[in-house]
Structure formats: C-alpha cells, structure tokens
Design a protein around this motif. Structure first.
Motif, PDB file in Angstrom:
ATOM      1  N   ARG A  95       0.823  -1.211   0.000  1.00  0.00           N
ATOM      2  CA  ARG A  95       0.000   0.000   0.000  1.00  0.00           C
ATOM      3  C   ARG A  95       0.858   1.262   0.000  1.00  0.00           C
ATOM      4  O   ARG A  95       0.519   2.253  -0.618  1.00  0.00           O
ATOM      5  N   LYS A 105      -3.112  11.951   4.037  1.00  0.00           N
ATOM      6  CA  LYS A 105      -4.504  11.736   3.631  1.00  0.00           C
ATOM      7  C   LYS A 105      -4.649  12.239   2.193  1.00  0.00           C
ATOM      8  O   LYS A 105      -5.005  13.386   1.938  1.00  0.00           O
ATOM      9  N   GLY A 107      -5.753  11.060  -2.033  1.00  0.00           N
ATOM     10  CA  GLY A 107      -6.483  10.118  -2.867  1.00  0.00           C
ATOM     11  C   GLY A 107      -5.605   9.014  -3.425  1.00  0.00           C
ATOM     12  O   GLY A 107      -6.058   7.889  -3.621  1.00  0.00           O
ATOM     13  N   ASN A 109      -3.391   7.297  -2.028  1.00  0.00           N
ATOM     14  CA  ASN A 109      -3.268   6.148  -1.128  1.00  0.00           C
ATOM     15  C   ASN A 109      -4.421   5.167  -1.294  1.00  0.00           C
ATOM     16  O   ASN A 109      -4.245   3.955  -1.178  1.00  0.00           O
ATOM     17  N   TYR A 110      -5.608   5.693  -1.562  1.00  0.00           N
ATOM     18  CA  TYR A 110      -6.775   4.829  -1.757  1.00  0.00           C
ATOM     19  C   TYR A 110      -6.751   4.217  -3.149  1.00  0.00           C
ATOM     20  O   TYR A 110      -7.141   3.063  -3.344  1.00  0.00           O
ATOM     21  N   SER A 113      -5.063   0.911  -3.527  1.00  0.00           N
ATOM     22  CA  SER A 113      -5.680  -0.298  -2.981  1.00  0.00           C
ATOM     23  C   SER A 113      -6.862  -0.803  -3.805  1.00  0.00           C
ATOM     24  O   SER A 113      -7.405  -1.867  -3.497  1.00  0.00           O
ATOM     25  N   LEU A 114      -7.270  -0.082  -4.855  1.00  0.00           N
ATOM     26  CA  LEU A 114      -8.510  -0.427  -5.552  1.00  0.00           C
ATOM     27  C   LEU A 114      -8.435  -1.772  -6.272  1.00  0.00           C
ATOM     28  O   LEU A 114      -9.346  -2.600  -6.161  1.00  0.00           O
ATOM     29  N   GLU A 127     -11.538  -7.504   3.031  1.00  0.00           N
ATOM     30  CA  GLU A 127     -10.487  -6.477   2.941  1.00  0.00           C
ATOM     31  C   GLU A 127      -9.118  -7.140   2.915  1.00  0.00           C
ATOM     32  O   GLU A 127      -8.981  -8.343   3.156  1.00  0.00           O
ATOM     33  N   GLY A 143      -6.871  -1.216   3.376  1.00  0.00           N
ATOM     34  CA  GLY A 143      -6.968  -0.204   2.326  1.00  0.00           C
ATOM     35  C   GLY A 143      -7.687   1.055   2.760  1.00  0.00           C
ATOM     36  O   GLY A 143      -7.473   2.122   2.190  1.00  0.00           O
ATOM     37  N   GLY A 144      -8.547   0.958   3.778  1.00  0.00           N
ATOM     38  CA  GLY A 144      -9.304   2.140   4.186  1.00  0.00           C
ATOM     39  C   GLY A 144      -9.496   2.287   5.679  1.00  0.00           C
ATOM     40  O   GLY A 144     -10.334   3.077   6.119  1.00  0.00           O
ATOM     41  N   SER A 167      -5.303   7.650  11.873  1.00  0.00           N
ATOM     42  CA  SER A 167      -6.762   7.751  11.949  1.00  0.00           C
ATOM     43  C   SER A 167      -7.225   8.530  13.177  1.00  0.00           C
ATOM     44  O   SER A 167      -6.754   8.290  14.290  1.00  0.00           O
TER      45      SER A 167
END
Length: 258
Positions: A95, A105, A107, A109-110, A113-114, A127, A143-144, A167
């Motif tokens: 990741r 934070k 985009g 990073n997400y 993981s898609l 997950e 991933g999230g 987080s």
C-alpha cells in the motif's frame, strides 16, 4: 483540520486555515440541517472535506490555485442487518513505501488499494491487511482503515509505523480506552508472527467506528478472533455514546451548531 493541514503541507498545497475549516463545517451543517438523520436511527450526517488543484498546470509541479470543498451526505447505519465479523487476508501487494506518503490523507493512497480490494472481494474476503513493504514482517493497516488488537488480558494494541495513516477514530479509541475504560494501551510495531496471540481484532474508521474482525487468512493459515468481542463492544459503545451525547465528551471533542 490539523490532519488536513499536515497532509496539504506534504503535498505542497497551501494549508486551509483551521478557523475557516470550522466555519465551513458550521455553514454546511446549517444549510443541510434538514438532512440530519433522526436521533436513534443509527444513521448520521457524513462530512467530507477535500482539496484539489484547479490551476492550468500540465507539468509535474505544484499548482498555483486550489479549491477547498466540504460536502455533506446522510449515510445509513453502517451495520445493516446486524454486525457480521469481517474476513481479511494478508496482502501480497503493498500500500505504501517507506518514506513515502502512507501517512498522508491523499487520494493516491486509496487508489493504490482499488485493484487489490476488487481482487479480495472476488476471492471471498472483505479487505486486505497490508504489511510493511520493506521487510513484510509487520502489520500496517487495510486499504481504508486502521487495525486494532485486544490481547487476552484486555490490553489495547495498535500498530505504529511511519507509513500508516493516523486515523482520528483510532486516536479517539485509544483515549476512550485509557480514560473511560481504564485499559492499558500500546502503540507499537506489531509483528505479523504475533497476530495469532490476540483475542480480538477490529478495523476503525469514521463511518463504522469499529468493524469487528472474525478471521485473518495468512496464505492458508487462518487466525480466528472473537468478532464483536466484549472489549471491542465496550469501545464501540463508549465512543458512540460520546458521539451521540449519552456520555460526557472530553474537552474539545464536540462542536455545537445552533
């Protein structure tokens, strides 16, 4: 607001001032007050702030112009039809890179993981659990969401790494565990080899607060947890109790919008 400012600085974006951020929250909630779900429904009004470049730049360099936006949307109860413990797998893909942007934070990073989450779903998992990409010996996050563990003697443990997104929900749970439940709390590197020693496991994030984990599969080796075990249940009930006004909140946690 502070997390957004930190991430903006790392991405060479001008940090959006905290005071204006709070003004935006106040204004958006006021304008969307009719969409706040009824108390006790389990639904909430979800706020998502974001920034993006709008300047006419095609080269690889920071933009001269950005927009800040905050949108609101009502979201239903996260656990529709009851809480189902998650089934996770240890990922073969990475990741985030050491000294990269895993703690930012953004985009990207997400996006990383898609592909992996679609593959996980197709293979029957909810997950992916990512490990550190340098040695592949320590647990990082999914991933999230961040991961939390509970030891057999009731201690809360959460992985510590420079490539984990810090987080807000995890930070809140750590404070709740210490100050409300009198638990011992550890933020430390968590070895992949020790995940079978924990009694409970959960994923934490804004919408779900805590999603209980039932199983982690490490290449055929299945590790089972208590699902919504007693400690994760107490953490969930206490944090949601603070959010819903049933319990007194720590100073600075609640912003009242008249």
């Amino acid at each position: 607001a502070e997390r957004m400012m930190d991430s903006a600085e790392r991405l060479e974006m001008p940090p959006f001032p905290k005071e204006r951020f709070l003004e935006a929250v106040d204004a958006v909630v006021r304008e969307n007050a009719a969409w706040v779900p009824p108390y006790g429904s389990g639904a909430t009004l979800y706020l998502r702030p974001y920034m993006f470049a709008t300047g006419p730049v095609i080269g690889v360099k920071p933009s001269m112009e950005y927009q800040f936006r905050l949108f609101a949307t009502p979201v239903g109860p996260y656990f529709k039809g009851g809480i189902k413990p998650l089934k996770l797998r240890i990922s073969d893909l990475d990741r985030a890179a050491p000294k990269g942007t895993g703690d930012v934070k953004a985009g990207l990073n997400y996006a990383m993981s898609l592909y992996n989450i679609v593959d996980a779903h197709e293979k029957g998992f909810d997950e992916n659990v990512y490990v550190d990409s340098a040695t592949r010996t320590h647990i990082e996050e999914t991933g999230g969401a961040n991961v939390i563990f509970v030891t057999k003697d009731g201690k809360l443990v959460t992985p510590k790494s420079d490539t984990i997104l810090p987080s807000i929900t995890r930070r809140s749970l750590l404070q709740v565990a210490r100050d409300y439940l009198g638990m011992e709390v550890e933020e430390r590197p968590v070895e992949l080899a020790e995940i079978g020693e924990f009694a409970e496991c959960g994923l934490c994030g804004t919408a779900a607060v805590i999603s209980p984990v039932g199983t982690i599969v490490d290449h055929g080796n299945e590790i089972h947890y208590a699902g919504m075990g007693p400690t994760i249940q107490k953490l969930y009930d206490t944090l949601t109790g603070i959010q819903m006004g049933r319990l007194e909140a720590p100073e600075g946690w609640i912003q009242v919008i008249e």
